[in-house]
Scaffold this motif. Structure first.
Motif, short mmCIF file in Angstrom:
data_model
loop_
_atom_site.label_atom_id
_atom_site.label_comp_id
_atom_site.label_asym_id
_atom_site.label_seq_id
_atom_site.Cartn_x
_atom_site.Cartn_y
_atom_site.Cartn_z
N ARG A 162 -15.12 -6.69 9.98
CA ARG A 162 -14.78 -4.97 10.36
C ARG A 162 -14.48 -4.75 11.75
N GLY A 163 -14.08 -3.23 11.71
CA GLY A 163 -13.36 -3.11 13.13
C GLY A 163 -11.82 -2.70 13.07
N ASP A 164 -11.05 -2.19 13.75
CA ASP A 164 -9.76 -1.58 15.26
C ASP A 164 -8.88 -2.30 13.61
N ARG A 165 -8.78 -3.65 13.39
CA ARG A 165 -7.65 -4.23 12.79
C ARG A 165 -7.97 -3.78 11.64
N VAL A 166 -9.08 -3.88 10.97
CA VAL A 166 -9.32 -3.47 8.94
C VAL A 166 -9.39 -2.01 9.38
N SER A 167 -9.28 -1.16 9.79
CA SER A 167 -9.08 0.59 9.66
C SER A 167 -7.41 0.17 9.95
N GLN A 168 -7.01 -0.32 10.38
CA GLN A 168 -4.71 0.13 10.85
C GLN A 168 -4.79 -0.69 9.03
N ALA A 169 -5.26 -1.69 9.14
CA ALA A 169 -4.79 -2.35 7.51
C ALA A 169 -5.03 -1.20 6.57
N GLN A 170 -6.15 -0.47 6.58
CA GLN A 170 -6.40 0.25 5.71
C GLN A 170 -5.60 1.62 5.90
N CYS A 171 -5.42 2.05 6.94
CA CYS A 171 -4.83 2.84 7.28
C CYS A 171 -2.78 3.00 6.66
N LEU A 172 -2.75 2.28 6.96
CA LEU A 172 -1.44 1.36 6.63
C LEU A 172 -1.40 1.66 5.02
N LEU A 173 -2.16 0.82 4.33
CA LEU A 173 -2.33 0.81 3.15
C LEU A 173 -2.78 2.03 2.69
N ALA A 174 -3.08 3.11 2.79
CA ALA A 174 -3.20 4.44 2.45
C ALA A 174 -1.92 5.01 2.87
N ASN A 175 -1.34 5.23 3.64
CA ASN A 175 -0.34 5.95 3.93
C ASN A 175 0.96 5.18 2.53
N ARG A 176 0.63 4.58 2.07
CA ARG A 176 1.48 3.73 0.95
C ARG A 176 0.83 3.94 -0.44
N ARG A 177 -0.57 4.57 -0.58
CA ARG A 177 -1.40 4.84 -1.99
C ARG A 177 -1.40 4.11 -2.58
N TYR A 178 -1.93 2.65 -1.65
CA TYR A 178 -2.83 1.10 -2.12
C TYR A 178 -3.94 1.26 -2.46
N LEU A 179 -4.75 2.62 -1.43
CA LEU A 179 -5.92 2.51 -0.90
C LEU A 179 -5.79 4.24 -0.53
N PRO A 180 -7.17 4.70 -1.24
CA PRO A 180 -7.37 5.92 -1.25
C PRO A 180 -7.86 6.41 0.31
N TRP A 181 -7.81 7.55 0.72
CA TRP A 181 -7.73 7.45 2.26
C TRP A 181 -9.57 7.73 2.13
N GLY A 182 -9.99 8.08 1.05
CA GLY A 182 -11.62 7.83 1.44
C GLY A 182 -12.27 6.02 2.02
#
Length: 135
Positions: free
Chosen positions: A75-95
């Motif tokens: 959990r934490g900021d590293r995970v949020s960063q990876a998720q945000c980068l993945l969401a930017n590339r549409r590999y993960l929904p923003w939600g």
């Protein structure tokens, strides 16, 4: 460190021993507030632009700036960063940008790794971080 907030726009009161951490956190919160105000930290307001065109705008990911190994269950900021980068590339929904590295994040990481000719192990290592930032 103890934070006390009276409302979303008020100042934060904290113990003097935590001052160094507080200064860094205040800087991050200030930068984040600016990005939110500018509409850059969240995903695009609309997935489709005029005449059905896809929005090419990418959100600013300002959670973490590094390349430490990030894995399932963290959990934490590293995970949020990876998720945000993945969401930017549409590999993960923003939600699903939650700060928790669960099964959806691992599946998105594996898919990203596979499509970028990386070992698809679901772990965000140095090579995966590099690809997320530069792909």
């Amino acid at each position: 460190m103890e934070f006390v907030k009276t409302n979303a726009l008020s100042r934060t009161v904290l113990r003097p021993a935590a001052l160094g951490t507080a200064v860094r956190r205040t800087a991050v919160l200030t930068a984040t507030a600016g990005l939110l105000t500018a509409g850059l930290l969240t995903g695009p307001a609309s997935a489709d632009g005029p005449a059905g065109e896809r929005a090419d705008t990418m959100a600013a990911c300002a959670y973490y700036n590094g390349n430490a190994l990030t894995v399932y269950g963290q959990r934490g900021d590293r995970v949020s960063q990876a998720q945000c980068l993945l969401a930017n590339r549409r590999y993960l929904p923003w939600g699903d940008v939650t700060g928790y590295f669960g099964p959806k994040t691992r599946a998105a990481v594996k898919k990203f790794q596979s499509r970028h000719h990386l070992t698809a192990d679901g772990k965000v290592n140095k090579k995966t971080w590099y690809a997320l930032y530069h792909a």
